[in-house]
Design a protein around this motif. Structure first.
Motif, PDB file in Angstrom:
ATOM      1  N   ILE B 123       0.843  -1.310   0.065  1.00 46.84           N
ATOM      2  CA  ILE B 123      -0.103  -0.060   0.024  1.00 46.84           C
ATOM      3  C   ILE B 123       0.792   1.281  -0.007  1.00 46.84           C
ATOM      4  O   ILE B 123       0.408   2.352  -0.059  1.00 46.84           O
ATOM      5  N   ARG B 124       2.137   1.095  -0.055  1.00 49.46           N
ATOM      6  CA  ARG B 124       2.976   2.458   0.295  1.00 49.46           C
ATOM      7  C   ARG B 124       2.636   3.237  -1.118  1.00 49.46           C
ATOM      8  O   ARG B 124       2.771   2.750  -2.116  1.00 49.46           O
ATOM      9  N   GLY B 125       2.642   4.589  -0.887  1.00 56.83           N
ATOM     10  CA  GLY B 125       2.428   5.521  -1.735  1.00 56.83           C
ATOM     11  C   GLY B 125       0.948   5.694  -2.396  1.00 56.83           C
ATOM     12  O   GLY B 125       0.562   6.297  -3.097  1.00 56.83           O
ATOM     13  N   SER B 126       0.133   4.727  -1.746  1.00 54.89           N
ATOM     14  CA  SER B 126      -1.327   4.593  -2.319  1.00 54.89           C
ATOM     15  C   SER B 126      -2.245   5.377  -1.459  1.00 54.89           C
ATOM     16  O   SER B 126      -1.712   5.531  -0.273  1.00 54.89           O
ATOM     17  N   GLU B 127      -3.397   5.412  -1.751  1.00 55.94           N
ATOM     18  CA  GLU B 127      -4.405   5.788  -0.802  1.00 55.94           C
ATOM     19  C   GLU B 127      -5.055   4.639  -0.104  1.00 55.94           C
ATOM     20  O   GLU B 127      -6.102   4.799   0.567  1.00 55.94           O
ATOM     21  N   THR B 128      -4.952   3.700  -0.235  1.00 54.71           N
ATOM     22  CA  THR B 128      -5.316   2.497   0.337  1.00 54.71           C
ATOM     23  C   THR B 128      -4.680   2.201   1.774  1.00 54.71           C
ATOM     24  O   THR B 128      -3.690   2.538   2.280  1.00 54.71           O
ATOM     25  N   ARG B 129      -5.764   1.954   2.721  1.00 55.96           N
ATOM     26  CA  ARG B 129      -5.644   1.619   3.960  1.00 55.96           C
ATOM     27  C   ARG B 129      -5.827   0.349   4.456  1.00 55.96           C
ATOM     28  O   ARG B 129      -6.922  -0.133   4.080  1.00 55.96           O
ATOM     29  N   ILE B 130      -5.087  -0.383   5.592  1.00 50.28           N
ATOM     30  CA  ILE B 130      -5.291  -1.774   5.895  1.00 50.28           C
ATOM     31  C   ILE B 130      -5.585  -1.596   7.118  1.00 50.28           C
ATOM     32  O   ILE B 130      -4.998  -1.206   8.255  1.00 50.28           O
ATOM     33  N   LEU B 131      -6.684  -2.359   7.525  1.00 52.46           N
ATOM     34  CA  LEU B 131      -7.126  -2.853   8.946  1.00 52.46           C
ATOM     35  C   LEU B 131      -6.596  -4.148   8.929  1.00 52.46           C
ATOM     36  O   LEU B 131      -7.138  -5.303   8.345  1.00 52.46           O
ATOM     37  N   GLY B 132      -5.794  -4.579  10.217  1.00 51.22           N
ATOM     38  CA  GLY B 132      -5.209  -5.885  10.287  1.00 51.22           C
ATOM     39  C   GLY B 132      -3.725  -5.753   9.957  1.00 51.22           C
ATOM     40  O   GLY B 132      -3.116  -4.829  10.072  1.00 51.22           O
ATOM     41  N   ILE B 199      -3.778   0.950  10.132  1.00 49.21           N
ATOM     42  CA  ILE B 199      -4.767   1.615  11.037  1.00 49.21           C
ATOM     43  C   ILE B 199      -4.432   1.066  12.352  1.00 49.21           C
ATOM     44  O   ILE B 199      -4.541   0.056  12.589  1.00 49.21           O
ATOM     45  N   ASP B 200      -4.414   2.160  13.053  1.00 51.52           N
ATOM     46  CA  ASP B 200      -4.469   1.886  14.545  1.00 51.52           C
ATOM     47  C   ASP B 200      -5.238   2.537  15.558  1.00 51.52           C
ATOM     48  O   ASP B 200      -6.218   3.318  15.032  1.00 51.52           O
TER      49      ASP B 200
END
Lengths: 464, 464
Positions: B123-132, B199-200
């Motif tokens: 996801i680096r450099g993208s607008e995508t965010r990860i839960l987990g 995401i924290d």
């Protein structure tokens, strides 16, 4: 209850015939609530009320003395002063046990104290014994004896079982019974002693000590009738039967409240009481919920030989919280984390997925199955470094079934007993199922850990 | 949730369209459980599974990249390494939020840590965010969003309400939600953060701080992503919103377990953590049951101005136990027994029976009626020496009705809030009714006292 010997308390706890003095046809009256509960049993019940000819089609006597048959037990549901004269009539009739439910005695001050003396004067020199005053009565499920003045539809009763409860408060007894009923804990009897003017906790402890159907003693007390004798009796009894006690009134405000509740006088400070109880092998519970919990554990396994606990969970978070609690000095001073042997770890490794932790706590993750759990519990049963298993039993993962409760119950019969915290969509049902499977089970990890710690401390006491 | 502003987390918590990557038609599979829960909501759901043409009559895509419409949120229910490549495809597709449920990442050791790095690289450099990863997902009842992999029939969900829950453990979140549902506590959202690779807890705290539909923050954490920032953020937030936290992994065994559960590294010892949290105005809860309890209290009344408690009961035994607990330094260091004024005592004297104690605790005895209770509560509302009322609400006495719950709820809106312990034949129903009446109610006195103490301590924090 399955008592062989006869006792002076049999007329109270195993009466063949009962007189209800103050019987009422009017819903909402205490004399009506008791009547309904009494009639659900199948023994002779005489109704006494001078103002009625009959109630619910049954003959009403104007005095207990008019009854021609034998009356084992009289239940008096009249105001305080009328209860005294009714007790005199019971003595004249030769009634062997009397329950006086009215409040307004020693708990209310000087005039009430005088009235309580008159009550005792009434039985002096007779064979009649008094439970109360200010006492809610007795409940013995195995023989359908229910003299409580709380309607059954307002307060669920527990099934027959092996725990005897003695309570100085009717409400605490009722709450204890509701919590027991809700989670499948059975009782042999529940006796509310109220102001303990005559029959006290020690009379009843001796009674239940000789009852082969009772294997655990539960108590709520605001005062000891005789602290020294209580400790001596407990020391003797606790070697064969766990005694779990809630003692309230230990703070100044609590002591004041106890005095106006049951006339109780708390003589000693709480730390002194604590020390004496510990030496006598009495387990102290905090409130009626805790009392139900500890009795549940003791009624199944009596004690544990050691405190090295192995935790197994399918939910990692519960494994973490359980580890914190087992290591906590505050919650579980007598527990420690077991260290599974190399042999155990490699055996576990062969039955669980790769990413699973086989150290203590063992985390089976949401991919757990009934079979996996069964194999894991079997392996843990063989490890000499483990004294007991704390299982976080989750029924939510997709590949476990309700069978898991039965599996845990079966495995718990091995050398390493299992205490389980149960997490399920319908927790009440799951806890009842666990109780039927012989598994001590609780709705939180903390309550499991408290129960395990009490079992281990009883084991330590017995080995001294 | 009723959020006005837009946020980068909206695609996660308010998605219009969802792709389920790893959808399965097979009961028992996680990809099937999530599918069932997603379809119960009413938004666009795309199914992705390269091995199927359709599932339940719905088209299956072989990759998320094939979907032509916008995908706000992707839920990946594949094994760990496959989850990394699926995340790359989500980034390529422009998906804004991804939930990775698989375990087998940093919590399992070196190889897993490497895999988690690859996930973040994706996801680096993208607008995508990860839960987990290792995250159970999100539940937002007000918009019927349910991405959890636990079937609803195995785990009851709470109704919409004002408490937001952030949890590092899926199972603890589920247990929290079940306990909330069983007792009528509503939630605005529940988010399981798992390993918190992206995401924290702080991202989510900021999100809910701006959500006008959230008035209380509940959390279960095994580690802080950034302890110093967490404390700063909490200090700022806690002035407007109560934050209640279960922090586990505080003992060596707990910390070890946390590492293998969510890769969490507990940096500081428990006393240090405790001190920092107290200064930041964070209320520390003990486990998920306690978390539900404290959130229930805070969601109704935010804080209390003082700790002088007046106890009122119809069961003397509960009055005694409540007095002990209010005076206990261990359970309730910030509470004390209120001393009702002469005026209050004489007003009470005129509405209660003679034998009733009108000192604190006030014991209305089993003869209590709804009307008597209503008048007593009205009188206590006028006493300047009382900050709050602890009511032992018993529904068993013959002359009280379920109306009493509504009466207590109404009186609690006065200047002296009421916290009630409820004792009733059917406790679950009574607790739910109390919740509807706006009354913070609990099944034991101890839990009431803990809640009162937390409310008072928050009041003390706010006044500093």
């Amino acid at each position: 209850m399955t008592r062989q010997m006869t006792s002076r308390l049999d007329p109270l706890l195993r009466p063949s015939s009962i007189a209800l003095i103050g019987a009422s046809a009017k819903a909402g009256k205490i004399g009506n609530a008791v009547l309904t509960n009494l009639l659900a049993g199948d023994r002779t019940v005489y109704l006494v009320n001078p103002n009625e000819n009959e109630i619910l089609g049954r003959k009403c006597y104007s005095s207990v003395k008019e009854v021609t048959g034998v009356v084992d037990l009289a239940i008096i549901v009249l105001p305080a002063s009328a209860s005294v004269s009714a007790t005199r009539e019971c003595v004249a009739k030769g009634v062997r046990a009397v329950i006086v439910s009215a409040s307004g005695f020693s708990e209310t001050g000087k005039a009430g104290l005088q009235l309580e003396r008159e009550l005792l004067d009434a039985i002096r020199g007779s064979e009649t014994r008094i439970l109360g005053p200010n006492a809610m009565g007795v409940f013995v499920p195995s023989i359908s004896l229910d003299t409580l003045f709380i309607p059954k539809d307002r307060s669920r009763r527990p099934c027959p079982g092996t725990v005897a409860m003695i309570s100085q408060s009717g409400a605490v007894a009722v709450s204890f019974m509701e919590k027991a009923a809700a989670s499948g804990l059975g009782i042999s009897a529940c006796v509310c002693v109220g102001n303990k003017s005559d029959i006290d906790e020690m009379d009843l402890m001796q009674y239940f000590e000789e009852d082969s159907g009772t294997n655990c003693m539960a108590m709520y007390l605001e005062s000891f009738s005789d602290g020294r004798r209580f400790i001596e009796l407990s020391k003797k009894m606790s070697s064969s039967m766990p005694i779990v006690l809630v003692k309230s009134g230990g703070t100044p405000a609590g002591a004041r409240a106890a005095r106006s509740h049951t006339g109780a006088i708390s003589a000693s400070s709480d730390p002194v009481v604590n020390g004496a109880l510990r030496q006598a092998g009495v387990t102290r519970a905090r409130e009626e919920e805790d009392l139900v919990d500890l009795c549940r554990a003791f009624s199944v396994m009596n004690y544990l030989r050691g405190g090295r606990i192995c935790i197994v969970a399918s939910a990692g978070g519960f494994g973490v919280m359980a580890s914190d609690l087992v290591e906590s000095n505050e919650t579980a001073p007598s527990l420690s984390m077991a260290v599974p042997s190399e042999k155990t770890s490699s055996a576990l490794r062969s039955v669980v997925p790769d990413f699973t932790s086989v150290q203590n706590p063992i985390d089976l993750t949401a991919g757990v199955t009934d079979e996996m759990y069964d194999e894991v519990l079997a392996i843990l049963q063989t490890d000499p470094g483990i004294d007991a298993i704390l299982m976080s039993l989750e029924l939510q993962p997709p590949n476990v079934t309700r069978q898991l409760i039965e599996i845990a119950g079966r495995r718990s019969a091995g050398p390493k007993p299992i205490v389980a915290s149960v997490f399920a969509g319908d927790q009440a049902t799951a806890l009842t199922e666990a109780a039927s499977a012989g598994l001590p089970a609780f709705p939180t990890i903390r309550r499991c850990v408290r129960a395990l710690n009490a079992l281990v401390e009883r084991g330590m006491h017995l080995s001294r």
